[in-house]
Write a protein that holds these residues in place. Structure first.
Motif, PDB file in Angstrom:
ATOM      1  N   ASP A  86       0.770  -1.305   0.057  1.00  0.00           N
ATOM      2  CA  ASP A  86      -0.084   0.096  -0.081  1.00  0.00           C
ATOM      3  C   ASP A  86       0.907   1.161   0.002  1.00  0.00           C
ATOM      4  O   ASP A  86       0.710   2.125   0.894  1.00  0.00           O
ATOM      5  N   LEU A  87       1.659   1.345  -0.898  1.00  0.00           N
ATOM      6  CA  LEU A  87       2.570   2.436  -1.079  1.00  0.00           C
ATOM      7  C   LEU A  87       1.939   3.742  -1.613  1.00  0.00           C
ATOM      8  O   LEU A  87       1.512   3.691  -2.580  1.00  0.00           O
ATOM      9  N   HIS A  88       1.999   4.774  -0.518  1.00  0.00           N
ATOM     10  CA  HIS A  88       1.532   5.951  -1.172  1.00  0.00           C
ATOM     11  C   HIS A  88       2.393   7.312  -0.402  1.00  0.00           C
ATOM     12  O   HIS A  88       3.288   6.679   0.366  1.00  0.00           O
ATOM     13  N   PHE A  89       2.261   8.474  -0.864  1.00  0.00           N
ATOM     14  CA  PHE A  89       3.051   9.337  -0.353  1.00  0.00           C
ATOM     15  C   PHE A  89       2.948   9.605   1.018  1.00  0.00           C
ATOM     16  O   PHE A  89       4.154   9.957   1.698  1.00  0.00           O
ATOM     17  N   GLU A  90       1.935   9.591   1.751  1.00  0.00           N
ATOM     18  CA  GLU A  90       1.792   9.502   3.217  1.00  0.00           C
ATOM     19  C   GLU A  90       2.426   8.597   4.045  1.00  0.00           C
ATOM     20  O   GLU A  90       2.173   8.555   5.076  1.00  0.00           O
ATOM     21  N   ASN A  91       2.733   7.322   3.471  1.00  0.00           N
ATOM     22  CA  ASN A  91       3.293   6.020   4.132  1.00  0.00           C
ATOM     23  C   ASN A  91       4.897   6.105   4.258  1.00  0.00           C
ATOM     24  O   ASN A  91       5.512   5.360   4.679  1.00  0.00           O
ATOM     25  N   PHE A  92       5.346   7.430   4.196  1.00  0.00           N
ATOM     26  CA  PHE A  92       6.805   7.831   4.318  1.00  0.00           C
ATOM     27  C   PHE A  92       6.942   8.856   5.561  1.00  0.00           C
ATOM     28  O   PHE A  92       5.891   9.674   5.709  1.00  0.00           O
ATOM     29  N   GLY A  93       7.976   8.312   6.346  1.00  0.00           N
ATOM     30  CA  GLY A  93       8.071   9.427   7.434  1.00  0.00           C
ATOM     31  C   GLY A  93       9.404   9.310   8.355  1.00  0.00           C
ATOM     32  O   GLY A  93       9.836   8.508   7.798  1.00  0.00           O
ATOM     33  N   ALA A  94       9.617  10.190   9.045  1.00  0.00           N
ATOM     34  CA  ALA A  94      10.704  10.199   9.908  1.00  0.00           C
ATOM     35  C   ALA A  94      10.435   9.536  11.468  1.00  0.00           C
ATOM     36  O   ALA A  94       9.222   9.421  11.590  1.00  0.00           O
ATOM     37  N   PHE A  95      11.482   8.568  11.780  1.00  0.00           N
ATOM     38  CA  PHE A  95      11.343   8.091  13.109  1.00  0.00           C
ATOM     39  C   PHE A  95      12.485   7.439  13.488  1.00  0.00           C
ATOM     40  O   PHE A  95      13.726   7.862  12.919  1.00  0.00           O
TER      41      PHE A  95
END
Length: 574
Positions: A86-95
């Protein structure tokens, strides 16, 4: 040209596509997910916010469409890739990684499964096109941004295949990041470890516990007991068995977490506060998230793999192993458990978790920089989750299979995939219009059902009036009693009048919303054929251009808000 004939063709196309949408929603949200009317209304309100939100919440529709089309760049069916799903723009982030480093990477693995790498690229490319449209970029710029992502993936995958980079150790930290991603990571370096604790917990008589909010509530006694009873399963999955580790994972408090993502609505989610350290005031406590997970959406559309299901019959274990396979330094708190036959996975709720906000991407250059980083990270996911993984399920190196499937012509590869994604983004916008139209009709139908349920109450009021009249005729205490009956009947009539007015207002609102949606659909009825032609023609690598957007982002958001606002007219408040 026979205008009546062409109009009939357009209307038939819309009718057939709308029927497809309705059937897919009923099958997945109604039957497979088992969402009640309240949860479905909540999910559809979020999806009605705009085409991108609709796309996020309808992965099953994407796979229903894309698995029925032919593409020249698939890997062989017997050589699948472990995909994110389910790869989309908002499934990337910092942690924060296991070693405490701040990194930028994919942060959601609920839909991990085996399939062609191309499905991740296609889904991600469409989401980039929709983001570019939200930024109101022209069609040529939308194509350029998608090609930047795909070029970046193509180049990085070849570096992995040639041994120039190692996917097992590849990560994007502040040192290796660029542009807005680097700024985000540097900003997070100033955040304190206690950021999340101070946000979701409070000290009560020197004991730390979750603070009650709209999104964080107290679970029932039965929920607390069920989770506590299942906790040993989680401890076993993280191999916590000595006294010190057991004290570290000791449960201090439990809360129900509301406000899930669009696709996760209807799934249980809890926060668990664990002891973690020795600080008397709990400043070093850790918040764990316990999230229910179901069968991944791609599994319903892709080839069945017996070895995969034998290894990952527990859906929580599947998610955990997907993340561990795709991340260089996965969350050390990853584990899983089951409650009443439902599968869950557990992860740390990182105090450093943060996404890039779209408004922070001020220029086209910023967008290009971010999607380039995303392309590299997507390649890392696919190249790492293979024979490099200890106790993995793939006995070969995916990067070699993918490089062979992509071919040597990066430009043709990128242009072909971006052309298809551009045409499908147009289809998503048309589907969003049909969805809001269907949603309005669905709510109107439920409003009528509510009105029918109110009819017995009105009949009851009439009976009360007749009883009142008979009592008055008898006089004496009967007259005194009749005053109470009249007051009760009046209150009942007032309630039904208010209910009728409310239903009428709701119907008026949905009617207005339908009119607005209808106005927005002018000029798009022939878009279905155009989008279809665009998708069919991408096999030869030729560039495709989609029609201009149907309207501005503001107009779409307004239409979506109206459709969502109408969702409150049901009898259960949904």
């Amino acid at each position: 040209m026979n205008e009546k004939l062409t109009e009939r063709v357009k209307l038939t196309q819309r009718k057939l596509r709308k029927g497809t949408l309705r059937a897919v929603f009923e099958e997945f949200d109604g039957k497979l997910m088992g969402l009640g009317e309240g949860k479905r209304a909540e999910k559809y309100r979020k999806m009605a916010a705009g085409p991108f939100s609709f796309y996020r919440g309808s992965a099953y529709l994407f796979y229903f469409d894309v698995t029925r089309e032919w593409f020249p760049y698939h890997t062989p069916a017997e050589r699948p890739t472990w995909i994110q799903g389910d790869l989309h723009f908002e499934n990337f982030g910092a942690f924060r990684s296991a070693r405490g480093a701040l990194v930028y990477d994919v942060n959601d693995f609920d839909e991990g499964y085996l399939g062609s790498y191309l499905y991740d690229l296609l889904r991600m490319s469409v989401s980039i096109a929709l983001v570019a449209r939200m930024k109101e970029l022209p069609v040529s710029s939308q194509q350029d941004v998608m090609e930047e992502y795909l070029h970046s993936y193509w180049r990085q995958m070849r570096r992995f295949a040639r041994g120039k980079d190692d996917p097992a150790s590849f990560q994007m930290d502040a040192e290796h990041a660029e542009g807005p991603v680097k700024k985000l990571l540097r900003k997070l370096q100033k955040r304190r470890d206690q950021h999340l604790l101070e946000k979701v917990t409070a000290l009560v008589q020197e004991h730390r516990q979750f603070a009650e909010t709209e999104e964080i509530t107290t679970p029932s006694q039965a929920e607390q007991e069920a989770l506590a009873e299942a906790w040993p399963q989680y401890l076993a999955s993280v191999q916590a068995d000595d006294a010190e580790e057991l004290r570290h994972f000791g449960m201090k408090d439990i809360a129900v977490k509301h406000g899930s993502g669009t696709a996760s609505i209807g799934l249980d989610r809890y926060y668990v506060l664990i002891e973690a350290g020795a600080d008397d005031l709990g400043a070093d406590d850790v918040v764990l998230e316990v999230k229910e997970v179901r069968v991944p959406v791609p599994a319903y559309f892709m080839k069945y793999d017996e070895s995969f299901w034998q290894a990952f019959g527990h859906q929580g274990k599947r998610v955990v192993m997907t993340q561990q396979a795709m991340h260089h330094e996965a969350d050390p708190y990853l584990g899983y458990l089951s409650i009443d036959g439902r599968d869950y996975y557990v992860r740390e709720r990182s105090p450093y978790k943060k996404r890039l906000k779209l408004e922070s991407l001020e220029s086209t250059g910023d967008l290009h920089s971010v999607v380039s980083s995303m392309g590299k990270l997507t390649a890392k996911l696919h190249a790492r989750a293979d024979a490099d993984v200890e106790k993995g399920i793939l006995g070969y190196h995916s990067e070699h299979e993918i490089v062979q499937a992509m071919g040597d012509d990066a430009e043709t590869f990128s242009r072909s995939i971006a052309g298809w994604a551009l045409a499908y983004a147009e289809q998503v916008e048309q589907d969003y219009e049909l969805f809001t139209e269907w949603l309005t009709g669905r709510l109107r139908s439920r409003g009528k059902t509510s009105a029918r349920k109110a009819e017995p109450a009105r009949m009851g009021s009439a009976k009360a009036r007749r009883t009142s009249a008979a009592a008055e005729a008898r006089g004496g205490t009967g007259r005194e009693a009749s005053a109470e009956v009249r007051a009760s009947a009046k209150a009942g009539r007032q309630g039904t009048v208010e209910g009728g007015a409310s239903a009428k207002a709701g119907r008026q609102g949905t009617a207005d919303g339908g009119a607005r949606a209808s106005a927005g659909r002018q000029g798009t009825a022939d878009g279905g054929a155009s989008a279809s032609a665009g998708r069919q023609g991408t096999a030869d690598g030729s560039a495709r251009t989609a029609p201009a957007r149907l309207g501005t982002a503001e107009a779409e958001a307004s239409a979506g808000a109206e459709a969502g606002a109408g969702a409150g007219i049901g009898p259960d408040g949904s």
